[in-house]
Write a protein that holds these residues in place. Structure first.
Motif, PDB file in Angstrom:
ATOM      1  N   UNK A 222       0.889  -1.082   0.009  1.00 32.38           N
ATOM      2  CA  UNK A 222       0.024   0.144   0.018  1.00 32.38           C
ATOM      3  C   UNK A 222       0.947   1.261   0.135  1.00 32.38           C
ATOM      4  N   UNK A 223       2.096   1.022   0.586  1.00 27.38           N
ATOM      5  CA  UNK A 223       2.869   2.372   0.485  1.00 27.38           C
ATOM      6  C   UNK A 223       3.346   2.397  -0.798  1.00 27.38           C
ATOM      7  N   UNK A 224       3.723   1.318  -1.557  1.00 25.63           N
ATOM      8  CA  UNK A 224       4.007   1.562  -2.917  1.00 25.63           C
ATOM      9  C   UNK A 224       3.062   2.352  -3.828  1.00 25.63           C
ATOM     10  N   UNK A 225       1.760   1.852  -3.592  1.00 25.33           N
ATOM     11  CA  UNK A 225       0.267   2.289  -4.178  1.00 25.33           C
ATOM     12  C   UNK A 225       0.467   3.989  -4.010  1.00 25.33           C
ATOM     13  N   UNK A 226       0.817   4.496  -2.565  1.00 29.45           N
ATOM     14  CA  UNK A 226       0.423   5.598  -2.127  1.00 29.45           C
ATOM     15  C   UNK A 226       1.526   6.479  -2.900  1.00 29.45           C
ATOM     16  N   UNK A 227       2.699   6.086  -2.910  1.00 27.78           N
ATOM     17  CA  UNK A 227       3.851   6.653  -3.682  1.00 27.78           C
ATOM     18  C   UNK A 227       3.526   6.889  -5.304  1.00 27.78           C
ATOM     19  N   UNK A 228       2.809   5.867  -5.884  1.00 23.82           N
ATOM     20  CA  UNK A 228       2.774   6.012  -7.286  1.00 23.82           C
ATOM     21  C   UNK A 228       1.532   7.069  -7.285  1.00 23.82           C
ATOM     22  N   UNK A 229       0.517   7.184  -6.480  1.00 24.19           N
ATOM     23  CA  UNK A 229      -0.599   8.215  -6.646  1.00 24.19           C
ATOM     24  C   UNK A 229      -0.065   9.595  -6.218  1.00 24.19           C
ATOM     25  N   UNK A 230       0.970   9.808  -5.286  1.00 27.65           N
ATOM     26  CA  UNK A 230       1.311  11.028  -4.761  1.00 27.65           C
ATOM     27  C   UNK A 230       1.996  11.492  -5.943  1.00 27.65           C
ATOM     28  N   UNK A 231       2.791  10.784  -6.677  1.00 31.05           N
ATOM     29  CA  UNK A 231       3.508  11.294  -7.954  1.00 31.05           C
ATOM     30  C   UNK A 231       2.261  11.795  -8.775  1.00 31.05           C
ATOM     31  N   UNK A 232       1.291  10.997  -9.199  1.00 32.44           N
ATOM     32  CA  UNK A 232       0.208  11.370  -9.849  1.00 32.44           C
ATOM     33  C   UNK A 232      -0.436  12.622  -9.666  1.00 32.44           C
ATOM     34  N   UNK A 233      -0.666  12.817  -8.495  1.00 33.89           N
ATOM     35  CA  UNK A 233      -1.500  13.944  -7.729  1.00 33.89           C
ATOM     36  C   UNK A 233      -0.633  15.181  -8.011  1.00 33.89           C
ATOM     37  N   UNK A 234       0.684  15.242  -7.392  1.00 38.14           N
ATOM     38  CA  UNK A 234       1.402  16.104  -7.144  1.00 38.14           C
ATOM     39  C   UNK A 234       2.460  16.913  -8.325  1.00 38.14           C
ATOM     40  N   UNK A 235       2.818  15.654  -9.055  1.00 39.69           N
ATOM     41  CA  UNK A 235       3.691  16.170 -10.192  1.00 39.69           C
ATOM     42  C   UNK A 235       2.972  17.006 -11.232  1.00 39.69           C
ATOM     43  N   UNK A 236       3.690  18.003 -11.906  1.00 37.55           N
ATOM     44  CA  UNK A 236       2.898  18.536 -13.068  1.00 37.55           C
ATOM     45  C   UNK A 236       3.928  18.653 -14.199  1.00 37.55           C
ATOM     46  N   UNK A 237       3.507  19.252 -15.163  1.00 33.96           N
ATOM     47  CA  UNK A 237       4.244  19.622 -16.436  1.00 33.96           C
ATOM     48  C   UNK A 237       5.642  20.355 -15.977  1.00 33.96           C
ATOM     49  N   UNK A 238       5.515  21.198 -14.777  1.00 34.20           N
ATOM     50  CA  UNK A 238       6.835  21.912 -14.549  1.00 34.20           C
ATOM     51  C   UNK A 238       7.676  21.184 -13.639  1.00 34.20           C
ATOM     52  N   UNK A 239       7.336  19.843 -13.189  1.00 32.72           N
ATOM     53  CA  UNK A 239       8.169  18.982 -12.559  1.00 32.72           C
ATOM     54  C   UNK A 239       9.352  18.395 -13.403  1.00 32.72           C
ATOM     55  N   UNK A 240      10.479  18.627 -12.920  1.00 31.88           N
ATOM     56  CA  UNK A 240      11.920  18.140 -13.917  1.00 31.88           C
ATOM     57  C   UNK A 240      11.646  16.550 -13.715  1.00 31.88           C
ATOM     58  N   UNK A 241      11.704  16.142 -15.193  1.00 36.50           N
ATOM     59  CA  UNK A 241      11.435  14.847 -15.176  1.00 36.50           C
ATOM     60  C   UNK A 241      11.941  14.123 -16.585  1.00 36.50           C
ATOM     61  N   UNK A 242      12.698  12.856 -16.638  1.00 36.76           N
ATOM     62  CA  UNK A 242      12.680  11.909 -15.317  1.00 36.76           C
ATOM     63  C   UNK A 242      13.374  12.367 -14.162  1.00 36.76           C
ATOM     64  N   UNK A 244      15.746  12.330 -10.850  1.00 38.31           N
ATOM     65  CA  UNK A 244      15.491  11.801  -9.472  1.00 38.31           C
ATOM     66  C   UNK A 244      13.885  11.965  -9.068  1.00 38.31           C
ATOM     67  N   UNK A 245      13.061  12.739  -9.686  1.00 41.26           N
ATOM     68  CA  UNK A 245      11.856  12.565  -9.311  1.00 41.26           C
ATOM     69  C   UNK A 245      11.103  11.439 -10.033  1.00 41.26           C
ATOM     70  N   UNK A 246      11.683  10.806 -10.907  1.00 40.17           N
ATOM     71  CA  UNK A 246      11.151   9.635 -11.457  1.00 40.17           C
ATOM     72  C   UNK A 246      11.288   8.441 -10.247  1.00 40.17           C
ATOM     73  N   UNK A 247      12.255   8.548  -9.163  1.00 43.22           N
ATOM     74  CA  UNK A 247      12.479   7.710  -8.250  1.00 43.22           C
ATOM     75  C   UNK A 247      11.111   7.222  -7.524  1.00 43.22           C
ATOM     76  N   UNK A 248      10.163   8.306  -7.378  1.00 44.01           N
ATOM     77  CA  UNK A 248       8.950   8.108  -6.288  1.00 44.01           C
ATOM     78  C   UNK A 248       8.247   7.103  -7.060  1.00 44.01           C
ATOM     79  N   UNK A 249       7.698   7.304  -8.407  1.00 46.80           N
ATOM     80  CA  UNK A 249       6.890   6.266  -9.085  1.00 46.80           C
ATOM     81  C   UNK A 249       7.540   4.887  -9.437  1.00 46.80           C
ATOM     82  N   UNK A 250       8.695   4.941  -9.598  1.00 46.69           N
ATOM     83  CA  UNK A 250       9.458   3.779  -9.838  1.00 46.69           C
ATOM     84  C   UNK A 250       9.796   2.906  -8.611  1.00 46.69           C
ATOM     85  N   UNK A 251       9.997   3.764  -7.651  1.00 44.99           N
ATOM     86  CA  UNK A 251      10.168   2.848  -6.197  1.00 44.99           C
ATOM     87  C   UNK A 251       8.812   2.507  -5.553  1.00 44.99           C
ATOM     88  N   UNK A 252       7.719   3.113  -6.044  1.00 39.69           N
ATOM     89  CA  UNK A 252       6.651   2.736  -5.410  1.00 39.69           C
ATOM     90  C   UNK A 252       6.045   1.411  -6.345  1.00 39.69           C
TER      91      UNK A 252
END
Length: 678
Positions: A222-242, A244-252
């Motif tokens: 569930x923690x992993x699912x939460x990490x994925x959803x957190x990235x989906x909700x909080x990241x935007x087009x302005x988020x530098x990506x991929x 280090x910010x890609x670590x959150x959905x990947x690790x999740x």
């Protein structure tokens, strides 16, 4: 879950601003499944690899070829002709699975910045995965070989090798994203670590199979699912990506897979529901179909996607995906014999060739139409019609008959590439602004310098005509996006911000004093001042330009600032695309001085500074009349995108720029308004 994130993001981007991380979830899952399969059936020979790749062909290529072929036909029928060339090229790139590299090139191509997304843009991720599928089995083969030589467990060697791949690719991803996030988003080296992360999970025992209580494993899932959803909700087009910010959905995602529990309180309870399972089964086809429908649907209906259109796209996506799963994915998997390799590879070659031929046929049609349009343009210009271009507005209302839609020149498809000579001559400083090319046009005694960004360069065609007429020499100092000012601009990259200031400093050193009889400059503010928002950037931008202009004035340099024309981009991203979509009604692509207004801090700074030798010229009356700013003026398409004027229209403005330029050179008394009226 991954395809749901992508679907919601593409249909309702404001509702799930970071839904693009669904692609990263796909990557981890793909890497996990592929590595688990390879470790279960360890490749030891070239035949093992050939059989693995044949299975990939049977699984993935039939559906992708179908969607590409259907998209090619649909785009020809409903997309505007201005987009046919781009779509055809990307369809060919997608069929050959190099689409991600094509888009990476476009991301750093300033001239491609205003291109509308193509209906096969989403094939970038599939291209990247196919490149991984091609290379990763070779890595696992090397792992098996090394494990045999070293007499170590294959799993141990695999973990070490994969960890090294992750570390190297992640480092590249962080550095490349910091340097240029646009291209870093697409290229393979910045993404391999995400697929490899799934591969690393495949070498580890599920947590639920260890001494860890299943309830604890469920909590981690569930923690992993939460990490994925957190990235989906909080990241935007302005988020530098991929990066280090890609670590959150990947690790999740890795954590959800690694938990490996079917505990009743785990996410498996939700993911095991029949509708979720069904969506997972058809997720590949859903991903293939959804984006072409989103892009092409507005062309078919003649309107932007409304809420009911989005629901229709969603429903049609699911129907097409279900049909494709049953009649294409499953059928071809059994139709291509698993025990024989030649049919699978023959199918792959034939499919790629067929789709490439479809794209090539479209390119041939584009080329043929372009040749006809060029002949039409030459005929119109040779006729020296007094009502062509800016003269239609200069002669006053009612003097010139309205241009006929079929007589638009350049034809919209050509207008997109109707560029000043400075582009083909390589006269631009791009990317990091360290290149400093200088070009000259004409060979007269009177020396003019044309300096600024692309909105200065767009005046070159008019200046060339005047240079030939009066015996002038035009020397260019042109740069993309960077503005010549003392105010630092926010490029989200400290090095580019510094380099832009350095470039402006260099141009000042090259042009101030008596080297040039006149400096001509213009600019559009396309980047905010560092630390400012768009709402607050105008005042510091004006101050930065005043400081820069004042240095020219103090050195006795004559400067003429050309006010930037109205900016259609506030409403229309591409005038040629709009005209192609409304071939019988060019007025649908027109605006007003108010709706096409954009700040011009450079021109404002020049007026407010009121320094000796600093003048301005305003040519807006040759773009707008009676509160209407037409997209087509005197049969000439005025803009090649959403902001730059076409070279053809610039040439028609030469007679009206002539007087202000000669007045500035002579330094005759007169206000900016006086010069503007000449």
């Amino acid at each position: 879950m991954a395809v749901s994130l992508v679907l919601i993001y593409h249909l309702w981007p404001a509702r799930l601003t970071g839904g693009y991380v669904g692609v990263d979830v796909f990557f981890v899952i793909s890497g996990y499944l592929m590595t688990a399969h390879l470790l279960a059936r360890k490749p030891r020979t070239a035949g093992d690899l050939a059989r693995f790749w044949a299975r990939r062909i049977r699984r993935l290529l039939p559906a992708s070829f179908l969607v590409l072929a259907a998209t090619a036909v649909a785009a020809r029928l409903v997309a505007p002709p201005t987009q046919w060339e781009l779509i055809a090229k990307e369809i060919i790139a997608s069929a050959l699975y190099v689409q991600n590299w094509v888009l990476a090139g476009s991301a750093v191509d300033y001239l491609a910045a205003d291109n509308a997304p193509s209906p096969v843009q989403h094939f970038w991720s599939l291209s990247l995965e196919e490149q991984f599928y091609l290379c990763w089995p070779l890595v696992i083969l090397a792992v098996v070989w090394l494990a045999g030589i070293w007499r170590l467990a294959v799993g141990l060697v695999a973990r070490c090798v994969i960890a090294a791949v992750i570390a190297g690719s992640l480092a590249v991803s962080v550095l490349a994203t910091a340097d240029d996030a646009g291209s870093a988003y697409f290229i393979t080296p910045t993404r391999v670590w995400e697929l490899a992360a799934g591969g690393l999970v495949a070498t580890l025992a599920p947590l639920a199979a260890t001494r860890l209580p299943r309830a604890a494993a469920a909590l981690l899932a569930w923690g992993g699912m939460a990490a994925i959803l957190a990235a989906g909700v909080t990241y935007t087009a302005a988020t530098p990506f991929p990066g280090y910010t890609a670590l959150l959905p990947v690790a999740g995602t890795a954590l959800v897979i690694l938990a490996g529990t079917e505990h009743r309180s785990s996410p498996t309870g939700v993911l095991g529901l029949k509708p979720v399972q069904w969506l997972g089964d058809v997720s590949y086809s859903v991903y293939l179909w959804h984006w072409p429908l989103i892009v092409l649907f507005p062309f078919a209906t003649g309107a932007d996607l409304r809420w009911w259109d989005k629901l229709a796209v969603l429903a049609l996506t699911l129907v097409l995906a279900a049909l494709t799963k049953v009649f294409v994915e499953d059928r071809f998997r059994s139709a291509l014999p698993a025990g024989r390799l030649v049919p699978a590879y023959r199918f792959a070659a034939a499919g790629m060739a067929a789709v490439a031929v479809l794209g090539g046929a479209q390119l041939a049609e584009v080329n043929y139409r372009s040749q006809l349009a060029e002949q039409q343009l030459a005929a119109v210009e040779a006729g020296k019609d007094p009502c062509i271009g800016a003269s239609a507005l200069a002669r006053g209302p009612g003097t010139c008959a309205p241009g006929q839609p079929e007589r638009m020149v350049p034809e919209p498809a050509l207008a997109k590439d109707d560029l000043p000579d400075a582009y083909k001559d390589g006269c631009w400083s791009y990317d990091d602004f360290t290149d400093r090319p200088v070009c000259t046009y004409g060979d007269g005694k009177t020396q003019l310098a044309l300096v600024g960004n692309s909105h200065a360069g767009q005046w070159l065609p008019a200046l060339q005509i005047l240079a030939d007429k009066h015996g002038w020499t035009i020397t260019t100092y042109l740069v993309t996006r960077c503005n010549l000012t003392t105010a630092p601009l926010d490029f989200n990259n400290a090095e580019r911000t510094r380099n832009c200031l350095d470039y402006g400093r260099w141009v000042m050193d090259q042009t101030k004093g008596g080297k040039y009889d006149l400096v001509v400059t213009s600019a559009r503010q396309s980047v905010t001042v560092e630390g400012e928002s768009w709402q607050s950037t105008e005042a510091p931008a004006v101050a930065g330009y005043k400081s820069y202009l004042a240095e020219w004035a103090a050195a006795g340099t004559k400067v003429l600032v050309i006010k930037d024309p109205p900016y259609p981009g506030t409403r229309i991203s591409s005038i040629p695309d709009c005209l192609a979509a409304h071939p019988e009604d060019p007025s649908a692509c027109s605006g007003t001085p108010r709706s096409w207004h954009w700040m011009d801090p450079l021109e404002r700074a020049a007026r407010e500074l009121d320094a000796p030798g600093i003048g301005t010229v305003n040519l807006d009356k040759y773009f707008c009349a009676r509160e209407v700013c037409p997209a087509v003026i005197g049969s000439v398409v005025a803009f090649r995108d959403g902001s730059h004027i076409t070279a053809t229209y610039a040439r028609t403005l030469a007679p009206y720029l002539d007087g202000p330029l000669r007045a500035a050179l002579a330094d005759r008394p007169g206000s900016a308004a006086d010069r503007s009226s000449q």
